[in-house]
Design a protein around this motif. Structure first.
Motif, short mmCIF file in Angstrom:
data_model
loop_
_atom_site.label_atom_id
_atom_site.label_comp_id
_atom_site.label_asym_id
_atom_site.label_seq_id
_atom_site.Cartn_x
_atom_site.Cartn_y
_atom_site.Cartn_z
N LEU A 34 0.68 4.48 9.53
CA LEU A 34 0.03 4.09 8.27
C LEU A 34 -0.54 2.68 8.46
O LEU A 34 0.20 1.70 8.48
CB LEU A 34 1.05 4.13 7.14
CG LEU A 34 0.59 3.94 5.70
CD1 LEU A 34 1.71 4.31 4.73
CD2 LEU A 34 0.10 2.54 5.39
N LEU A 35 -1.84 2.60 8.60
CA LEU A 35 -2.50 1.31 8.83
C LEU A 35 -3.06 0.79 7.51
O LEU A 35 -3.84 1.48 6.85
CB LEU A 35 -3.62 1.49 9.86
CG LEU A 35 -4.28 0.25 10.46
CD1 LEU A 35 -5.00 0.61 11.76
CD2 LEU A 35 -5.27 -0.41 9.50
N ASP A 36 -2.64 -0.40 7.13
CA ASP A 36 -3.11 -0.97 5.87
C ASP A 36 -2.97 -2.49 5.93
O ASP A 36 -2.04 -2.99 6.57
CB ASP A 36 -2.30 -0.42 4.69
CG ASP A 36 -3.05 -0.49 3.36
OD1 ASP A 36 -3.43 -1.61 2.95
OD2 ASP A 36 -3.26 0.56 2.75
N ARG A 37 -3.85 -3.20 5.27
CA ARG A 37 -3.74 -4.66 5.20
C ARG A 37 -2.67 -5.08 4.20
O ARG A 37 -2.19 -6.21 4.26
CB ARG A 37 -5.09 -5.27 4.81
CG ARG A 37 -6.17 -5.12 5.86
CD ARG A 37 -7.42 -5.87 5.50
NE ARG A 37 -7.20 -7.31 5.52
CZ ARG A 37 -8.14 -8.22 5.25
NH1 ARG A 37 -9.36 -7.83 4.92
NH2 ARG A 37 -7.88 -9.50 5.30
N ASP A 38 -2.31 -4.19 3.30
CA ASP A 38 -1.31 -4.49 2.26
C ASP A 38 0.07 -4.13 2.80
O ASP A 38 0.49 -2.96 2.77
CB ASP A 38 -1.64 -3.67 1.00
CG ASP A 38 -0.75 -4.03 -0.17
OD1 ASP A 38 0.41 -4.45 0.05
OD2 ASP A 38 -1.20 -3.87 -1.33
N GLU A 39 0.79 -5.12 3.27
CA GLU A 39 2.08 -4.87 3.91
C GLU A 39 3.08 -4.25 2.94
O GLU A 39 3.82 -3.31 3.29
CB GLU A 39 2.64 -6.17 4.48
CG GLU A 39 3.96 -6.00 5.21
CD GLU A 39 4.44 -7.29 5.86
OE1 GLU A 39 5.40 -7.22 6.65
OE2 GLU A 39 3.85 -8.36 5.59
N ALA A 40 3.12 -4.74 1.71
CA ALA A 40 4.11 -4.25 0.73
C ALA A 40 3.90 -2.77 0.43
O ALA A 40 4.86 -1.99 0.41
CB ALA A 40 4.03 -5.08 -0.54
N ASN A 41 2.66 -2.38 0.20
CA ASN A 41 2.40 -0.97 -0.11
C ASN A 41 2.64 -0.09 1.10
O ASN A 41 3.14 1.04 0.97
CB ASN A 41 0.97 -0.80 -0.62
CG ASN A 41 0.88 -0.80 -2.13
OD1 ASN A 41 1.86 -0.50 -2.81
ND2 ASN A 41 -0.27 -1.13 -2.67
N GLY A 42 2.28 -0.58 2.28
CA GLY A 42 2.53 0.20 3.48
C GLY A 42 4.00 0.47 3.67
O GLY A 42 4.42 1.60 3.97
N LYS A 43 4.82 -0.55 3.47
CA LYS A 43 6.26 -0.38 3.61
C LYS A 43 6.82 0.51 2.51
O LYS A 43 7.77 1.28 2.73
CB LYS A 43 6.95 -1.75 3.57
CG LYS A 43 6.74 -2.57 4.85
CD LYS A 43 7.50 -3.89 4.78
CE LYS A 43 7.40 -4.65 6.09
NZ LYS A 43 8.13 -5.94 6.04
N ARG A 44 6.24 0.42 1.30
CA ARG A 44 6.71 1.26 0.19
C ARG A 44 6.53 2.74 0.52
O ARG A 44 7.46 3.55 0.38
CB ARG A 44 5.94 0.92 -1.08
CG ARG A 44 6.23 1.85 -2.26
CD ARG A 44 5.36 1.51 -3.46
NE ARG A 44 3.93 1.63 -3.17
CZ ARG A 44 3.27 2.78 -3.19
NH1 ARG A 44 3.90 3.92 -3.47
NH2 ARG A 44 1.97 2.82 -2.93
N VAL A 45 5.34 3.10 0.98
CA VAL A 45 5.06 4.50 1.28
C VAL A 45 5.89 4.96 2.48
O VAL A 45 6.53 6.02 2.44
CB VAL A 45 3.55 4.72 1.55
CG1 VAL A 45 3.28 6.16 1.98
CG2 VAL A 45 2.74 4.38 0.30
N ALA A 46 5.88 4.17 3.55
CA ALA A 46 6.63 4.55 4.75
C ALA A 46 8.12 4.65 4.46
O ALA A 46 8.81 5.51 5.03
CB ALA A 46 6.36 3.54 5.86
N GLY A 47 8.62 3.79 3.56
CA GLY A 47 10.03 3.82 3.23
C GLY A 47 10.48 5.13 2.61
O GLY A 47 11.64 5.53 2.73
N ASP A 48 9.54 5.82 1.95
CA ASP A 48 9.85 7.11 1.34
C ASP A 48 9.88 8.24 2.36
O ASP A 48 10.40 9.32 2.08
CB ASP A 48 8.83 7.46 0.26
CG ASP A 48 8.91 6.57 -0.96
OD1 ASP A 48 9.95 5.91 -1.15
OD2 ASP A 48 7.91 6.52 -1.71
N LEU A 49 9.27 8.00 3.53
CA LEU A 49 9.00 9.10 4.45
C LEU A 49 9.83 9.07 5.72
O LEU A 49 9.71 9.95 6.57
CB LEU A 49 7.50 9.11 4.80
CG LEU A 49 6.57 9.29 3.59
CD1 LEU A 49 5.12 9.16 4.00
CD2 LEU A 49 6.81 10.63 2.91
N GLY A 50 10.64 8.04 5.87
CA GLY A 50 11.56 7.99 7.00
C GLY A 50 10.88 7.78 8.34
O GLY A 50 9.80 7.17 8.44
#
Length: 248
Positions: A34-50
Motif C-alpha cells: 500500500l503506497l501512500d504519502r499519508d502515513e497515518a491512513n496507510g497504517k490504518r488500512v494495513a493494520g486491519d489487513l494483517g
C-alpha cells in the motif's frame, strides 16, 4: 480467491477508491504493498489487513517511490504481478485560465507522471517474467468532461490514451494494461470536484448519474479485482466505465 498468489502495488491506497481496491485485493487472496504519502491512513488500512498488506510512505511523482515499492514487494512477498495506479488529485472548479502553475504541475505529476514512473520501474520486470498487469484509474472526466475542471479532465484523458498505448506495445510480452473510469465517489476528492459539499450540490451531481448514486470504494475494488484477475486474461486496452451510466 481470484487473486491468490498475486502480489500487487496499489498507489493512493490509504483512502477512497484506493482503500477499496486494497481491501478487495486482500480479500481475494493477494498480497499488497500500500503506497501512500499519508502515513497515518496507510497504517490504518494495513493494520486491519494483517500480514497480507504492508504500507509504504512514498511519492508516486518520483521514480524512486515506485522503485522502492517494487523492491519492497519482491523482498517481502517474493514477487510482483500487478500495479494499480490509483493515486490522483484534482483542483477546485475554476475557469481554466485561472489555474496556476503549482496546481497544474501537481495534477500532471500525480495523475500522469506517476504512471510513467510506474512503467519505468516495472516494465523491465514484467517483460522479464513475460507477465504482469497494469491498471490505471482514470475518470469519466476523461470521456465526458465537466466544465471548470479542464486540466483535471485533460489529465484523465491522457491516462486513457496512455493505457491504450501501453496495452498495444506491451501485449507481445504477455503484459495487460487496462483502466477504470469512475464517476465521482463519496471520497475525500468529492468536495474538490463539487467546489462545496451541500445537499443541493450533491443533488445536482447525482442528477447526472442514471443509477442515482455515487461510486463507492467497493465498486472500484470489484472492478479492479476482475480486470487484474485471470478471468480478464483476454481484456487489454480497455477503459471500463464504472459510472452508473453517466457516460451514456
Amino acid at each position: 480467491m481470484r487473486l491468490e498468489g498475486k502480489v500487487a502495488i496499489v498507489t493512493g491506497g490509504g483512502s477512497g477508491f484506493g482503500e477499496g481496491i486494497v481491501r478487495k485485493f486482500v480479500a481475494e487472496g493477494a498480497k499488497v504493498i500500500l503506497l501512500d504519502r499519508d502515513e497515518a491512513n496507510g497504517k490504518r488500512v494495513a493494520g486491519d489487513l494483517g500480514a497480507a498488506c504492508l504500507p509504504l510512505v512514498a511519492d508516486v511523482a518520483q521514480l524512486s517511490g515506485m522503485e522502492a515499492a517494487r523492491d519492497l514487494a519482491q523482498s517481502t512477498f517474493g514477487g510482483l504481478h500487478i500495479l494499480v495506479n490509483n493515486a490522483g488529485v484534482g483542483h477546485l472548479p475554476a475557469p481554466m485560465e485561472t489555474i496556476d502553475d503549482a496546481a497544474f504541475d501537481r495534477i500532471a505529476s500525480v495523475n500522469m507522471r506517476s504512471i510513467y514512473n510506474g512503467a519505468r520501474a516495472l516494465v523491465p520486470l514484467f517483460k522479464e517474467q513475460k507477465a504482469g498487469v497494469f491498471l490505471n484509474v482514470a475518470s469519466t472526466g476523461g470521456v465526458s468532461p465537466r466544465p471548470n475542471l479542464t486540466w483535471y479532465n485533460a489529465s484523465k484523458g491522457w491516462v486513457i490514451t496512455a493505457t491504450r498505448g501501453m496495452a498495444v506495445e506491451l501485449a507481445p510480452f504477455g503484459i495487460r494494461v487496462n483502466a477504470i473510469n469512475p464517476v465521482a465517489g463519496d471520497t475525500p476528492l468529492l468536495a474538490t470536484f463539487m467546489g462545496e459539499d451541500t445537499p443541493e450540490v450533491r443533488a445536482k451531481f447525482l442528477s447526472t448519474i442514471p443509477l442515482g448514486r455515487f461510486s463507492t470504494p467497493a465498486d472500484m475494488g470489484n472492478a479492479a479485482a476482475f480486470l487484474c484477475s485471470e478471468e480478464a486474461s483476454m481484456i487489454t486496452g480497455v477503459a471500463m466505465e464504472v459510472d452508473g451510466g453517466r457516460c451514456i
